[in-house]
Design a protein around this motif. Structure first.
Motif, mmCIF file in Angstrom:
data_model
loop_
_atom_site.group_PDB
_atom_site.id
_atom_site.type_symbol
_atom_site.label_atom_id
_atom_site.label_comp_id
_atom_site.label_asym_id
_atom_site.label_seq_id
_atom_site.Cartn_x
_atom_site.Cartn_y
_atom_site.Cartn_z
ATOM 1 N N ASP A 196 0.825 -1.205 0.000
ATOM 2 C CA ASP A 196 0.000 0.000 0.000
ATOM 3 C C ASP A 196 0.868 1.267 0.000
ATOM 4 O O ASP A 196 2.009 1.234 0.460
ATOM 5 C CB ASP A 196 -0.865 -0.019 1.270
ATOM 6 C CG ASP A 196 -2.115 0.832 1.157
ATOM 7 O OD1 ASP A 196 -2.336 1.453 0.109
ATOM 8 O OD2 ASP A 196 -2.878 0.868 2.141
ATOM 9 N N ASP A 197 0.311 2.362 -0.498
ATOM 10 C CA ASP A 197 0.971 3.684 -0.432
ATOM 11 C C ASP A 197 2.391 3.627 -0.965
ATOM 12 O O ASP A 197 3.291 4.294 -0.439
ATOM 13 C CB ASP A 197 1.018 4.201 1.018
ATOM 14 C CG ASP A 197 -0.351 4.324 1.646
ATOM 15 O OD1 ASP A 197 -1.345 4.251 0.917
ATOM 16 O OD2 ASP A 197 -0.413 4.500 2.872
ATOM 17 N N ASP A 252 0.414 5.363 -4.562
ATOM 18 C CA ASP A 252 -0.218 6.313 -3.657
ATOM 19 C C ASP A 252 -0.868 7.474 -4.409
ATOM 20 O O ASP A 252 -0.378 7.924 -5.443
ATOM 21 C CB ASP A 252 0.810 6.861 -2.664
ATOM 22 C CG ASP A 252 0.133 7.639 -1.554
ATOM 23 O OD1 ASP A 252 -0.563 7.007 -0.738
ATOM 24 O OD2 ASP A 252 0.257 8.885 -1.525
ATOM 25 N N GLU A 307 -4.403 4.744 -7.037
ATOM 26 C CA GLU A 307 -5.307 5.182 -5.972
ATOM 27 C C GLU A 307 -5.664 6.653 -6.130
ATOM 28 O O GLU A 307 -4.863 7.435 -6.640
ATOM 29 C CB GLU A 307 -4.617 5.043 -4.607
ATOM 30 C CG GLU A 307 -4.374 3.643 -4.134
ATOM 31 C CD GLU A 307 -4.069 3.649 -2.632
ATOM 32 O OE1 GLU A 307 -5.011 3.468 -1.862
ATOM 33 O OE2 GLU A 307 -2.909 3.839 -2.250
HETATM 34 CA CA CA Z 1 -3.259 3.595 0.032
#
Ligand code: CA
Ligand code: C2E
Ligand code: CA
Ligand code: CA
Length: 281
Positions: free
Chosen positions: A175-176, A198, A233
């Motif tokens: 993630d990110d 991200d 995202e």
């Molecule tokens: Ca994220």
């Protein structure tokens, strides 16, 4: 409030104290929030832009505080992460998300955020298999999103956990990506199936002279070389959607397709079995 003699205003110190008090108060309230039914999960679709089909929903925690109103997870998750409270919230989210996802069609996955502290618990894989068993959700439908912070202690510290989760059949997503402690070497050694780019690299990426498109292309190329999918995202606008598609992102998550939805909204919206969304900017 005490003056420090250098002219720091009374107001300023009072503000600081209030902010600290609020944190302590929220932490206390958070301890009871689960039992009081104040926590819930919202689910945001991850969409394949080639056919606009929903592939997965990410579970995002929501807290309806009785006096403060809705509090963002951006505020209360960091508070919870200061103590073992995050373990309690994390277990609750994992079990609830598995139960909810078990009501969706078999091809739709669910992604659950796992904080580093939670991931580093020795019995984490056991908790995951328990949540799967009691919800009857197939392991292949569960994705766990972790950030680069799981690598702070080195990859050795979490190697076994990666292995055990992999053997369970659950998927891992990074993630990110690119916002934290990045190490490309670690990426290679961990069994990630997805890299989430991200939103800080996505938003504003269509402004001229912006360097983010180059970063997006580089991450997509890296993911492809490692056999991983990419998720863009925070896609909000049509031109952003066009750009991340052109740069090869496999899945899209963002307001352009849908905000996070409640379980009831999901079951109603997709009741006719048509798991297709429309991009509208
Ligand atoms: Ca994220
Ligand atoms: P995240 O994992 O990066 O989740 C994506 C965040 O981006 C969510 O914010 C989502 O609502 C927001 N978002 C989605 N599409 C768009 C868009 O098009 N534009 C903009 N501006 N934002 C968009 P949210 O729900 O406020 O969550 C914030 C963070 O809190 C999450 O970031 C995650 O780090 C954390 N969090 C949320 N739920 C959980 C949880 O159950 N466990 C843990 N450990 N952390 C959680
Ligand atoms: Ca996430
Ligand atoms: Ca984030």
């Amino acid at each position: 409030a005490k003056e420090d003699g250098r002219g720091v205003s009374r107001f300023y110190t009072a503000e600081l104290r209030n902010a600290a008090n609020l944190g302590v108060r929220l932490e206390e309230d958070l301890r009871d929030a689960i039992d009081k039914g104040e926590l819930s999960l919202a689910y945001q679709p991850l969409v394949d832009p080639t056919d606009n089909r929903v592939k997965c929903f990410e579970a995002l925690m929501r807290w309806e505080h009785p006096h403060e109103g809705t509090i963002s997870p951006g505020v209360f998750i960091p508070i919870a992460e200061k103590s073992e409270l995050i373990l309690i919230l994390g277990e609750w989210a994992l079990r609830q998300a598995c139960r909810d996802a078990a009501q969706w069609p078999d091809h739709i996955h669910v992604a659950v955020n796992v904080s580093a502290r939670q991931f580093m618990q020795a019995d984490m894989p056991k908790l995951v298999s328990s949540a799967l068993r009691s919800s009857s959700l197939a392991a292949s439908r569960l994705e766990l999103e972790v950030t680069e912070s799981v690598f702070v202690g080195g990859v050795e510290a979490v190697d076994q956990t990666f292995d055990r989760l992999d053997r369970l059949g659950v998927r891992l997503a990074m993630d990110d990506f690119g916002t934290g402690y990045s190490s490309l070497g670690y990426l290679k050694r961990a069994p990630f199936k997805k890299i989430k780019i991200d939103q800080s690299f996505v938003q504003g990426c269509t402004e001229s002279g912006d360097t983010n498109p180059a970063i997006i292309s580089a991450v997509v190329a890296l993911a492809k070389a490692l056999g991983m999918q990419t998720v863009a995202e925070g896609v909000e606008a049509m031109d952003e959607l066009a750009l991340v598609r052109e740069r090869g992102a496999d899945l899209i998550q963002g307001y352009i397709y849908s905000p996070p939805l409640t379980q009831d909204q999901i079951l109603t919206k997709f009741a006719d079995g048509d798991w297709i969304l429309k991009a509208d900017g």
